[in-house]
Structures are given as structure tokens and as C-alpha cells.
Design an enzyme around this catalytic site. Sequence first.
Site, short mmCIF file in Angstrom:
data_model
loop_
_atom_site.label_atom_id
_atom_site.label_comp_id
_atom_site.label_asym_id
_atom_site.label_seq_id
_atom_site.Cartn_x
_atom_site.Cartn_y
_atom_site.Cartn_z
N ILE A 52 -3.92 2.40 0.56
CA ILE A 52 -4.50 1.93 -0.70
C ILE A 52 -3.40 1.24 -1.50
CG2 ILE A 52 -5.52 2.67 -2.89
CD1 ILE A 52 -6.88 4.93 -1.31
N THR A 75 0.81 -1.22 0.00
CA THR A 75 0.00 0.00 0.00
C THR A 75 0.84 1.27 0.00
OG1 THR A 75 -0.14 0.08 2.41
CG2 THR A 75 -1.84 -1.18 1.27
N ASP A 76 0.18 2.36 -0.31
CA ASP A 76 0.81 3.67 -0.21
C ASP A 76 0.53 4.23 1.19
OD1 ASP A 76 -1.84 4.59 -0.22
OD2 ASP A 76 -1.74 5.32 -2.28
N MET A 77 0.87 5.47 1.42
CA MET A 77 0.70 6.06 2.75
C MET A 77 -0.76 6.14 3.18
SD MET A 77 3.65 8.98 2.74
CE MET A 77 3.22 9.52 4.39
#
Length: 133
Positions: A19, A14-16
Site C-alpha cells: 500500500i 509502498t510499505d511492506m
Amino acid sequence: MTHRYRVHVHYEDTDMGGIVYHANFLKFIERARSAWVRDLGVDQNAMRSAGTVFVVRRVEADFLAPARLDDVLEVETRTLSATGARLVMDQTVTCDGKPLFHAVVTIACLGAGGRPARLPAILAAHPPDTTRR
């Protein structure tokens, strides 16, 4: 025939914002294709030792909805067509039945010097799945 492969979304995917980072969908469908080939009995290590490899020639992708941390995804892989040295796959990533990502992937089989080579017989003979989801 549709092959199904489950993926659990980990923090590293995931990103920050929690997601799934867009490029990781390509990793998920790659794993699913590798599992499908392995389940058919094709040994990619033996192929490589013999001088033949699979390469991705084309990917047409649509990002439909986000996947999130801890989601359990399912990658559905279907054969659209197979020729002597090329395989076209339809792959959809879903979560709880909801489509998140869809791709049509063209795989080529290459031999010595990067020249086209015959697909393993089990893949070339694999009938296309003409059913629609």
C-alpha cells in the site's frame, strides 16, 4: 482549468503490505504542481537563480482510500485562489475515477531573506477554477 498528471505506483512507493506509504501522496501532488507550473512556462530554475522560490506554507490533507502497487493514479490540480505572493491549490489523487487523497495546498513565493515576493505573472493571473468535481 484542471491540470492532470499521471503517476504509476512503484514498489518503492509502498510499505511492506503493498500500500502506498502516506507521505508519498505528498510527493505525488508536489510532482503534479511542478508539472503544472512547467506546463504554464514557468522556469523554476531561472526563478531560483533570480532569488525567488516557491515554498509550501500549508497542507490540509485527507486520506480517503489506499493506493496499491502498480496502480495508475491521476492527480488533478485546480487553482482555488491567487494573490500577490500566495497560491491556493486543490489537489485530488484518483485511481480509476475513485478519490484516494485530497489536499488543499497553500504555496507562497519567497525572495531574498525569506520575504514574500510576487508570484510569476502567469500564476497570479491564472483564474481560479470554481467548478466542483
